[in-house]
Each structure stands twice: as structure tokens, then as C-alpha cells.
Design a protein around this motif. Structure first.
Motif, PDB file in Angstrom:
ATOM      1  N   ASP A 132       0.810  -1.222   0.000  1.00 46.58           N
ATOM      2  CA  ASP A 132       0.000   0.000   0.000  1.00 46.58           C
ATOM      3  C   ASP A 132       0.841   1.270   0.000  1.00 46.58           C
ATOM      4  O   ASP A 132       0.298   2.378  -0.030  1.00 46.58           O
ATOM      5  N   GLY A 133       2.173   1.118   0.026  1.00 47.01           N
ATOM      6  CA  GLY A 133       3.036   2.287  -0.048  1.00 47.01           C
ATOM      7  C   GLY A 133       2.970   3.186   1.164  1.00 47.01           C
ATOM      8  O   GLY A 133       3.271   4.375   1.083  1.00 47.01           O
ATOM      9  N   ALA A 134       2.594   2.623   2.305  1.00 46.68           N
ATOM     10  CA  ALA A 134       2.454   3.445   3.505  1.00 46.68           C
ATOM     11  C   ALA A 134       3.794   3.864   4.084  1.00 46.68           C
ATOM     12  O   ALA A 134       3.878   4.828   4.838  1.00 46.68           O
ATOM     13  N   SER A 135       4.856   3.152   3.750  1.00 45.30           N
ATOM     14  CA  SER A 135       6.175   3.499   4.271  1.00 45.30           C
ATOM     15  C   SER A 135       7.161   3.671   3.123  1.00 45.30           C
ATOM     16  O   SER A 135       6.942   3.204   2.008  1.00 45.30           O
ATOM     17  N   TYR A 136       8.282   4.329   3.431  1.00 44.94           N
ATOM     18  CA  TYR A 136       9.321   4.524   2.428  1.00 44.94           C
ATOM     19  C   TYR A 136       9.861   3.187   1.937  1.00 44.94           C
ATOM     20  O   TYR A 136      10.116   3.011   0.738  1.00 44.94           O
ATOM     21  N   THR A 137      10.027   2.251   2.865  1.00 45.37           N
ATOM     22  CA  THR A 137      10.540   0.926   2.489  1.00 45.37           C
ATOM     23  C   THR A 137       9.614   0.241   1.500  1.00 45.37           C
ATOM     24  O   THR A 137      10.067  -0.343   0.504  1.00 45.37           O
ATOM     25  N   GLU A 138       8.320   0.310   1.752  1.00 46.82           N
ATOM     26  CA  GLU A 138       7.350  -0.310   0.846  1.00 46.82           C
ATOM     27  C   GLU A 138       7.417   0.317  -0.544  1.00 46.82           C
ATOM     28  O   GLU A 138       7.380  -0.382  -1.562  1.00 46.82           O
ATOM     29  N   ARG A 139       7.507   1.632  -0.584  1.00 49.23           N
ATOM     30  CA  ARG A 139       7.561   2.319  -1.877  1.00 49.23           C
ATOM     31  C   ARG A 139       8.843   1.961  -2.629  1.00 49.23           C
ATOM     32  O   ARG A 139       8.824   1.744  -3.847  1.00 49.23           O
ATOM     33  N   LEU A 140       9.939   1.893  -1.907  1.00 45.43           N
ATOM     34  CA  LEU A 140      11.222   1.574  -2.531  1.00 45.43           C
ATOM     35  C   LEU A 140      11.207   0.156  -3.087  1.00 45.43           C
ATOM     36  O   LEU A 140      11.678  -0.098  -4.208  1.00 45.43           O
ATOM     37  N   LEU A 141      10.657  -0.770  -2.338  1.00 45.19           N
ATOM     38  CA  LEU A 141      10.559  -2.149  -2.815  1.00 45.19           C
ATOM     39  C   LEU A 141       9.627  -2.253  -4.018  1.00 45.19           C
ATOM     40  O   LEU A 141       9.880  -3.029  -4.946  1.00 45.19           O
ATOM     41  N   ALA A 142       8.563  -1.467  -3.994  1.00 44.15           N
ATOM     42  CA  ALA A 142       7.610  -1.501  -5.108  1.00 44.15           C
ATOM     43  C   ALA A 142       8.247  -0.983  -6.397  1.00 44.15           C
ATOM     44  O   ALA A 142       7.871  -1.399  -7.495  1.00 44.15           O
ATOM     45  N   GLU A 143       9.229  -0.097  -6.287  1.00 44.70           N
ATOM     46  CA  GLU A 143       9.898   0.449  -7.466  1.00 44.70           C
ATOM     47  C   GLU A 143      10.892  -0.528  -8.073  1.00 44.70           C
ATOM     48  O   GLU A 143      11.354  -0.321  -9.196  1.00 44.70           O
ATOM     49  N   GLY A 144      11.219  -1.575  -7.337  1.00 46.78           N
ATOM     50  CA  GLY A 144      12.059  -2.627  -7.901  1.00 46.78           C
ATOM     51  C   GLY A 144      13.526  -2.521  -7.519  1.00 46.78           C
ATOM     52  O   GLY A 144      13.989  -1.522  -6.958  1.00 46.78           O
ATOM     53  N   SER A 145      14.269  -3.569  -7.876  1.00 44.68           N
ATOM     54  CA  SER A 145      15.670  -3.669  -7.473  1.00 44.68           C
ATOM     55  C   SER A 145      16.557  -2.614  -8.138  1.00 44.68           C
ATOM     56  O   SER A 145      17.566  -2.204  -7.574  1.00 44.68           O
ATOM     57  N   LYS A 146      16.200  -2.158  -9.341  1.00 49.56           N
ATOM     58  CA  LYS A 146      17.026  -1.132 -10.000  1.00 49.56           C
ATOM     59  C   LYS A 146      17.050   0.163  -9.193  1.00 49.56           C
ATOM     60  O   LYS A 146      18.089   0.804  -9.059  1.00 49.56           O
TER      61      LYS A 146
END
Length: 205
Positions: A132-146
Motif C-alpha cells: 500500500d506504499g504506507a512506508s518509504y521501504t514499501e515504496r522503494l521495494l515496489a519500485e524494484g531492485s534497479k
């Protein structure tokens, strides 16, 4: 004292009805995995087979952890305390240690006294389960390994620049950022801190 075949007779079994408590700790992460009891035969079997073996008080026999499940504890080292009447066993678990399917028999993370990096790795892992992108970590992981790799590169450069500038406070802050982003990058590739520690362990050997 580190226990080897040559000095296992120095363990003081007589104090507690020929048994001594044995605490098993993950050799890489430091997580406390379980506690059991060993007699002289269990110590001998552990050293001989390189798989942690206890004396089961309920079964009244030697019990190799994982003999039914296959989740063995591979021995790294075994040590006594100052009175030679208890054991600290460092091991590498092959699967969950607890019969409930968890890594440790101690359910609360704080009880296991995990090093801070291991705790942070667990937080990153828990964030990856959310989308759900509630945290910075979640958003970063959602953007992928690159994206995670890019952040590791950026933080690495900033860490190096802080060191060259002899800015100790900034060096500490950037180092913390670098370690955090490295853990996120590992998670994005389905790896974890223990995988890196395993490489370091093999290199040390």
C-alpha cells in the motif's frame, strides 16, 4: 572454553544429574534459537556428527534435532561457561528451529537479543509483504531492485565523500543510510543478511 573431542570430559555433568543446559544460537545472526539439555553422550554425538543432539528427558534417549523434520542444526562450535556446567552452541539451522515453524522457540523478537541489523532486516522483510506504499521501504521495494541499487550507489558515494571530508557525524549518518538501503536491495532480490554473513563465514574459514 571451546569444546572439542579432546576436552569434552571437562564439562561438569555431576552438578545436575548428568545433564547440562545447552543454549543454541544462530552462528551468523546471533538469534537465540532454542534451549535443551545434553549429557556426555549427546555432546559426543554432536561433535562426531556435527549435528546438534540433545538428551530428551521426555523420550529418555538421545534426540538429534531435526531427525524427523529434516531441520537439522549444523554445529559450528560449542563452548562452556565459566563454571563448565552449561553450554553455548553456535549452529546453522536448516529450516525453522521451532516445531511451530518459526526460526526461534522464543516467540518475541526482543527475547532473542538479535543484533540491530538482523532486526532491521526483519522489518524490511515485513514491509515487503505490504503493497500500500504506507512506508518509504514499501515504496522503494515496489519500485524494484534497479531503484534500490541506485540508492545503494548514491549512499555509497555520499559515505565515501563524508569520509574524505573528514566529517565524522555525516560519515556515521551516511553509513547508516547505506546499510539500510543495502538491506532493501537484498530483499528485492529475495536475499537476506544471513546470506551475506554466510559468505563472510566461508571466507573466514
Amino acid at each position: 572454553m571451546r569444546i572439542q573431542a579432546s576436552n569434552q570430559d571437562q564439562i561438569d555433568f555431576a552438578k545436575q544429574q548428568n545433564l547440562v543446559p545447552a543454549i543454541v544460537q544462530h552462528a551468523l545472526s546471533g538469534t537465540v534459537l532454542m534451549q535443551g539439555y545434553m549429557n556426555a553422550a549427546a555432546v559426543e554425538a554432536t561433535l562426531a556428527d556435527q549435528r546438534v543432539t540433545f538428551f530428551s528427558r521426555s523420550k529418555q534417549r538421545l534426540w538429534c534435532k531435526g531427525e524427523a523434520s529434516g531441520h537439522y542444526l549444523e554445529l559450528v562450535s560449542m563452548h562452556t561457561d565459566c563454571d563448565n556446567d552449561s553450554l553455548l552452541v553456535l549452529a546453522l539451522p536448516k529450516g525453522p528451529t521451532c516445531h511451530l515453524g518459526t526460526e526461534s522457540c522464543f516467540s518475541e523478537p526482543d527475547y532473542t537479543e538479535q543484533p540491530l541489523l538482523s532486526q532491521l532486516m526483519r522489518i524490511v522483510q515485513s514491509r515487503s509483504a505490504n503493497a500500500d506504499g504506507a512506508s518509504y521501504t514499501e515504496r522503494l521495494l515496489a519500485e524494484g531492485s534497479k531503484r534500490a541499487a541506485q540508492k545503494v550507489g548514491e549512499e555509497g558515494v555520499e559515505t565515501a565523500l563524508a569520509a574524505v571530508a573528514d566529517d565524522r557525524e555525516e560519515l556515521l549518518n551516511e553509513s547508516a543510510d547505506l546499510l539500510y538501503h543495502l538491506l532493501v536491495l537484498l530483499r528485492s532480490k529475495d536475499l537476506e543478511l544471513n546470506d551475506v554473513m554466510q559468505v563472510l563465514y566461508q571466507r573466514r574459514r
